[in-house]
Write a protein that holds these residues in place. Structure first.
Motif, PDB file in Angstrom:
ATOM      1  N   VAL A   1      40.897  -2.455  40.293  1.00 45.13           N
ATOM      2  CA  VAL A   1      41.539  -3.521  41.050  1.00 45.13           C
ATOM      3  C   VAL A   1      42.718  -4.036  40.230  1.00 45.13           C
ATOM      4  O   VAL A   1      42.770  -3.835  39.013  1.00 45.13           O
ATOM      5  CB  VAL A   1      40.560  -4.673  41.364  1.00 45.13           C
ATOM      6  N   GLY A   2      43.651  -4.683  40.886  1.00 46.20           N
ATOM      7  CA  GLY A   2      44.835  -5.185  40.202  1.00 46.20           C
ATOM      8  C   GLY A   2      44.962  -6.694  40.284  1.00 46.20           C
ATOM      9  O   GLY A   2      44.417  -7.334  41.192  1.00 46.20           O
ATOM     10  N   ALA A   3      45.688  -7.247  39.323  1.00 45.80           N
ATOM     11  CA  ALA A   3      45.958  -8.676  39.289  1.00 45.80           C
ATOM     12  C   ALA A   3      47.389  -8.866  38.796  1.00 45.80           C
ATOM     13  O   ALA A   3      48.060  -7.907  38.397  1.00 45.80           O
ATOM     14  CB  ALA A   3      44.969  -9.385  38.365  1.00 45.80           C
ATOM     15  N   VAL A   4      47.879 -10.101  38.835  1.00 47.84           N
ATOM     16  CA  VAL A   4      49.200 -10.413  38.300  1.00 47.84           C
ATOM     17  C   VAL A   4      49.062 -11.423  37.175  1.00 47.84           C
ATOM     18  O   VAL A   4      48.141 -12.235  37.157  1.00 47.84           O
ATOM     19  CB  VAL A   4      50.167 -10.964  39.379  1.00 47.84           C
ATOM     20  N   GLU A   5      49.982 -11.341  36.212  1.00 48.87           N
ATOM     21  CA  GLU A   5      50.003 -12.296  35.119  1.00 48.87           C
ATOM     22  C   GLU A   5      50.439 -13.661  35.641  1.00 48.87           C
ATOM     23  O   GLU A   5      51.387 -13.761  36.421  1.00 48.87           O
ATOM     24  CB  GLU A   5      50.970 -11.832  34.042  1.00 48.87           C
ATOM     25  N   SER A   6      49.764 -14.707  35.196  1.00 48.75           N
ATOM     26  CA  SER A   6      50.124 -16.052  35.652  1.00 48.75           C
ATOM     27  C   SER A   6      51.489 -16.476  35.136  1.00 48.75           C
ATOM     28  O   SER A   6      52.196 -17.233  35.799  1.00 48.75           O
ATOM     29  CB  SER A   6      49.063 -17.062  35.189  1.00 48.75           C
ATOM     30  N   GLY A   7      51.879 -15.972  33.961  1.00 45.56           N
ATOM     31  CA  GLY A   7      53.155 -16.364  33.390  1.00 45.56           C
ATOM     32  C   GLY A   7      54.328 -15.610  33.957  1.00 45.56           C
ATOM     33  O   GLY A   7      55.260 -16.208  34.503  1.00 45.56           O
ATOM     34  N   GLY A   8      54.302 -14.274  33.886  1.00 45.23           N
ATOM     35  CA  GLY A   8      55.461 -13.489  34.301  1.00 45.23           C
ATOM     36  C   GLY A   8      55.364 -12.835  35.650  1.00 45.23           C
ATOM     37  O   GLY A   8      56.361 -12.373  36.194  1.00 45.23           O
TER      38      GLY A   8
END
Length: 313
Positions: free
Chosen positions: A282-289
């Protein structure tokens, strides 16, 4: 129907909805045109405004710093340098100077605060104040920017447009074509409402998927740069280092979105796109960038972003 200046319209849309309308393609332009026809409105503001911008694209750190001489801006002269600042004594037009700096250094200088402005000033030799030598810096006024900061390059100007000589904003006509106008003029306007929701609850990927489908529509599918920007902005408000999105990897399929579309547009953190072919991930995104990562498991608990819209668009 209210009539407001562009700035007033922007403030209203941001308070009541998300922002003034951004139009990415002809399909969205037709939707805005239809909305105006249904409301019986004439010309209306959209979110496109002409701005002074720096050649060095650095939106995370760029400040709205300006240090104009009295009576400016009325031209394009300034100082020519890069990080660290380098004085170039060749005479070039602004475009050639930009090209030179990008080839030889980084870019034309950006003075984004008073300290940088003083550093740039420090590399310029003293000259006769009655006939000073002038130098290019990286500030230019050849770009139109959307109110929400998105990078859409779609334009649909009417014949002879844009033709305003001052700082201008954009109206859409009932015909669907655009024209520029004084930002202080009173006009109707078009807002858009964000279709994404950040949920600040820690859940596994499956729990997040179930929550989004019960309370909204689905986990978000990031299929365009425009959606990516929304996701990146929302993710900054998360309480976890990463945020779940609707990104899956399966054997024989590769990476795909829960909306059913395989990954075409991508924003991977370097090294994260390639996984073993048998890997179920599964994939996620970085909260910062906002870049995508694939090194998490379905049992990790994160905040997540839902969409309120059906489909992959």
């Amino acid at each position: 129907m209210e009539r407001k200046s562009w700035t007033e319209a922007q403030q209203y849309c941001r308070e009541e909805f998300t922002d003034l309308a951004t139009i990415d393609d002809m399909t969205e332009n037709k939707k805005v045109k239809s909305t105006m026809q249904e409301a019986g409105a004439g010309d209306a503001w959209i979110g496109l405004k002409e701005e002074w911008q720096w050649s060095l694209v650095d939106r995370e750190n760029e400040a709205e710093f300006r240090s104009w001489e009295p009576g400016q801006p009325n031209g394009g002269e300034g100082g020519d340098s890069t990080h660290p600042y380098v004085l170039v004594t060749e005479r070039k037009n602004w475009t050639d100077a930009q090209r030179y700096c990008r080839e030889k250094h980084t870019d034309l200088a950006s003075a984004r605060n008073q300290a940088e402005n003083e550093q740039i000033k420090g590399v310029i030799p003293h000259s006769n104040h009655l006939n000073p030598v002038l130098y290019w810096i990286g500030l230019f006024r050849d770009a139109w920017e959307w109110s929400d900061g998105s990078s859409s390059t779609f334009r649909h100007w009417g014949a002879g447009e844009p033709n305003n000589q001052g700082v201008a904003c954009t109206e859409i006509e009932p015909s669907g074509q655009w024209k520029d106008a004084d930002c202080g003029d009173g006009s109707h306007f078009i807002c858009y409402e964000d279709e994404l929701v950040l949920v600040r609850e820690n859940k596994t990927w499956r729990e997040a998927l179930q929550y989004c489908r019960e309370h909204h529509v689905d986990l978000v599918s990031v299929t365009t740069d425009h959606i990516q920007r929304w996701v990146s902005e929302l993710a900054k408000g998360a309480s976890t280092a990463h945020v779940w999105v609707g990104l899956l990897h399966s054997y024989g399929v590769g990476w795909y979105w829960v909306c059913g579309q395989t990954v075409c547009y991508s924003n991977w953190t370097p090294g994260h796109e390639q996984v073993e072919s048998f890997h179920q991930g599964v994939g996620a995104v970085e909260s910062g960038g906002g870049q995508w990562v694939s090194n998490l498991t379905k049992t990790d608990q994160l905040n997540f972003i839902c969409t309120t819209k059906d489909g992959c668009d």
